[in-house]
Design a protein around this motif. Structure first.
Motif, short mmCIF file in Angstrom:
data_model
loop_
_atom_site.label_atom_id
_atom_site.label_comp_id
_atom_site.label_asym_id
_atom_site.label_seq_id
_atom_site.Cartn_x
_atom_site.Cartn_y
_atom_site.Cartn_z
N GLY A 172 -7.77 0.22 3.32
CA GLY A 172 -7.63 -1.24 3.34
C GLY A 172 -8.06 -1.81 4.67
O GLY A 172 -8.60 -1.11 5.52
N PRO A 173 -7.79 -3.08 4.89
CA PRO A 173 -8.26 -3.75 6.12
C PRO A 173 -7.60 -3.22 7.39
O PRO A 173 -8.11 -3.44 8.49
CB PRO A 173 -7.90 -5.22 5.89
CG PRO A 173 -6.80 -5.19 4.87
CD PRO A 173 -7.09 -4.03 3.99
N PHE A 174 -6.46 -2.53 7.27
CA PHE A 174 -5.78 -2.00 8.45
C PHE A 174 -6.09 -0.53 8.69
O PHE A 174 -5.48 0.11 9.54
CB PHE A 174 -4.26 -2.18 8.30
CG PHE A 174 -3.86 -3.59 8.03
CD1 PHE A 174 -4.07 -4.59 8.97
CD2 PHE A 174 -3.29 -3.95 6.81
CE1 PHE A 174 -3.72 -5.91 8.72
CE2 PHE A 174 -2.94 -5.27 6.55
CZ PHE A 174 -3.15 -6.25 7.51
N CYS A 175 -7.04 -0.01 7.95
CA CYS A 175 -7.40 1.41 8.08
C CYS A 175 -8.91 1.53 8.20
O CYS A 175 -9.59 2.14 7.35
CB CYS A 175 -6.91 2.21 6.87
SG CYS A 175 -5.12 2.23 6.70
N GLN A 176 -9.46 0.93 9.27
CA GLN A 176 -10.90 0.88 9.44
C GLN A 176 -11.43 1.98 10.36
O GLN A 176 -12.57 1.92 10.81
CB GLN A 176 -11.29 -0.49 10.01
CG GLN A 176 -10.96 -1.64 9.08
CD GLN A 176 -11.69 -1.54 7.75
OE1 GLN A 176 -12.91 -1.47 7.71
NE2 GLN A 176 -10.93 -1.53 6.66
N GLY A 177 -10.60 2.98 10.64
CA GLY A 177 -11.08 4.13 11.38
C GLY A 177 -11.89 5.04 10.47
O GLY A 177 -12.10 4.75 9.28
#
Length: 631
Positions: free
Chosen positions: A434-439
């Protein structure tokens, strides 16, 4: 007659005793109390053709240079008129028994809130050379930093010929956005932060980036250029035949830097405010946090020569700022050089490389073909270009670091009574896509030491919790060795080892212990050179190497004769470093990578050094104006 002789002997003894007393008291008598006021505030500046507000001290970028003498007592009142919390750190000062003046946010103090103030008080004790100061709160140090120069005690000389002039050379990075916004975006998305848009020398990108024009006389240019409406190219004015001392400081947030000066050799005489055996070099390497003093004699043909800095990027496949910053080493009254104000660089003064282009890859004195759109600093002859190593030239980086030695044989402390073997490097936290897991691969970026990703408290500082015995803020069980041993520097480390655990775990050290720390890089995600800084201490660098550290094999490589003393050590990419010191400074002292993207990710721990037996071996009481912690 006997009485006369006896009276004379008494007078002679009294005079001798008085003279001896003066010898002991004179250094202290010559010491001064110095007061400075640092107003942290928002200032409008223009760089790279764009006006933006940055956080500065006293409206200056870089900030004010502090010049003091060994033995001086210093008070610096920090007044926070900015919209962010702030603390200030005096990088490399030992702050004996006085962690309250060290500055890292939530380690030794709570932050100075907007509208608040705090006075940092400390005494310079047996230190001299080039250090620096910077904000140690969030990413404010991107623009809140400056030189801290400690001269020898009044009346005492340098251990090398006195230079005719001295110049701070402060290296930094520049973002077109607010650096705090860059950090916040990274913390929200979990991806590594965006790299900077330009490198700077004394606050200026130089001639090879847009809007880098110059328009002032050499006599009007200070060693550290202040904030202006337009970009300029920093000028270092020199006189033929004279020797200058360049105090080079790497204040960059995330980039190790090569530095070279066209047409001249540099003689290294100090690093991290510790004198070294002098040696000549054409290239200096500095990791973020490190300083290097070099002597340069103006013996070349009178003219203009570029001092240039660009990245040493040791991690494969990791983005970095590939711009080149320049300043001009300019001979006074050189043919064709302006000597009056208003001699700016016209549009036709010369063409330059565009953003990110690299023209510094040829032999000394050879200029490369350039595209249009740049400005050569001032009218006058085009400066000569220096040779700079390739971005990934680890051999040159290693050769420079290996050349540093203490000027005389030293007594290396031993035997070791406490040892820490710590891995360090990156990690990835698993999370829902999702948007908080862009690694990478839908993860969040992290970093750790011995698999612990360091978390700062947010209600009280670690030193306050230790001093006042406040429970529940930290534990003192940081592991003294990795939880799992594996091939640390392999490029194929199992994914099961990629995820660290979060924690606020300190390592307890007995006062007076001889501490040895082995820093071991790992290949998780990407191996990279890490500039490791230990607050409150200088340490001897006994050895560095590549691959996995093996005590049975590598102890034979220890330099126990004249190892260099540092406060920040570059641990080689895919390698290790061994440092040693005596734990004679009680308190809580942060140990961290000085690449701020890594520190933010958790590449840190802290030493809890216990009090000794006497009052002079115990942490001082906190000052009455220590910032109050607000929930």
């Amino acid at each position: 007659m006997v009485a006369t002789v006896r009276s004379g002997l008494v007078k002679l003894l009294c005079y001798s005793a008085l003279l001896l007393l003066c010898c002991f008291l004179l250094p202290g008598a010559l010491a001064e109390e110095r007061f400075f006021e640092f107003v942290v505030q928002e200032t409008l500046v223009k760089r790279l053709c764009k006006a933006q507000k940055i956080i500065t001290v006293n409206g200056q970028f870089p900030g004010p240079t502090i010049e003091v003498f060994n033995g001086d007592t210093v008070a610096i009142k920090a007044v926070n008129l900015a919209r962010y919390n702030v603390t200030l750190h005096w990088h490399g000062l030992r702050q004996l028994r006085n962690g309250w003046a060290d500055g890292p946010e939530f380690v030794t103090q709570c932050p100075i809130r907007p509208g608040g103030s705090y006075t940092y008080r400390f005494t310079i004790q047996d230190q001299e050379g080039t250090l620096w100061w910077h904000a140690h709160s969030s990413w404010l140090r991107a623009t809140v930093h400056g030189a801290l120069i400690i001269h020898p005690r009044r009346g005492l000389p340098y251990p090398f010929p006195k230079p005719h002039k001295e110049f701070p050379v402060i290296l930094a990075e520049w973002w077109r956005r607010d650096p705090i916004a860059v950090l916040r975006q990274s913390m929200i998305t979990g991806a590594p932060p965006n790299v900077s848009d330009a490198l700077l020398i004394n606050g200026q990108p130089g001639d090879f980036l847009p809007c880098s024009s110059q328009g002032a006389a050499e006599d009007d240019i200070p060693a550290v250029v202040g904030v202006g409406d337009d970009d300029e190219t920093s000028i270092i004015p020199v006189v033929a035949g004279e020797t200058s001392l360049l105090r080079i400081i790497n204040a960059a947030m995330n980039t190790e830097l090569f530095v070279s000066l066209a047409g001249h050799k540099m003689t290294v005489v100090a690093a991290d405010a510790m004198y070294t055996k002098s040696f000549e070099t054409t290239v200096v390497l500095l990791g973020p946090g490190q300083t290097t003093d070099v002597l340069v004699t103006a013996h070349a043909a009178p003219g203009r020569y570029y001092l240039a800095a660009r990245a040493y990027a040791s991690a494969q496949g990791v983005p970095f700022d590939n711009t080149t910053a320049t300043a001009i080493f300019q001979y006074k009254n050189a043919p064709g050089c302006p000597t009056t104000a208003g001699a700016g660089a016209g549009a036709g003064a010369g063409a330059g490389a565009g953003m990110g282009a690299n023209t510094f890859n040829g032999p000394v004195g050879r200029s490369s073909a350039r595209s249009s759109g740049s400005h050569i600093g001032r009218t006058g002859p085009q400066p000569m270009l220096p040779f700079l190593p390739a971005f990934n030239d680890t051999n040159t980086a290693t050769a420079f670091s290996s050349s540093l030695r203490s000027p005389e044989p030293v007594k290396v402390p031993g035997p070791v009574t406490q040892e820490v073997f710590t891995t360090m490097g990156f990690g990835l936290f698993n999370c829902r896509p999702g948007p908080f897991c862009q690694g990478p691969n839908n993860t969040r970026f992290g970093a750790s030491m011995n698999n612990v990703s360091f978390q700062l408290p947010n209600t009280v500082s670690l030193l306050q919790a230790h001093y006042h015995h406040i429970p529940g803020v930290f534990t003192d069980d940081f592991p003294s060795f990795p939880p799992v041993f594996f091939d640390f520097t392999s490029q194929n480390i199992p994914r099961a080892l990629w995820q660290p655990v979060k924690g606020t775990r300190l390592y307890r050290v007995k006062y007076g212990a001889v501490v040895q720390i082995v820093f071991q890089d790992t290949g998780i995600f990407a191996a990279e050179e890490h500039p490791m800084h230990i607050h409150g201490y200088h340490f001897y660098v006994l050895a560095t190497g590549f691959g996995n550290y093996d005590p049975r094999r590598d102890a034979a490589k220890f330099n126990l004769v004249d190892p260099p003393s540092r406060n920040t050590i570059g641990v080689p990419v895919g390698g290790w470093a061994v440092v040693r010191f005596v734990a004679d400074n009680p308190g809580v002292w942060l140990v961290h990578c000085h690449i701020d993207a890594h520190l933010t990710g958790g590449l840190a721990m802290a030493l809890l050094v216990e009090d000794g037996e006497s009052q002079l071996e115990a942490t001082m009481a906190p000052p009455v104006d220590l910032p109050i912690c607000v929930l």
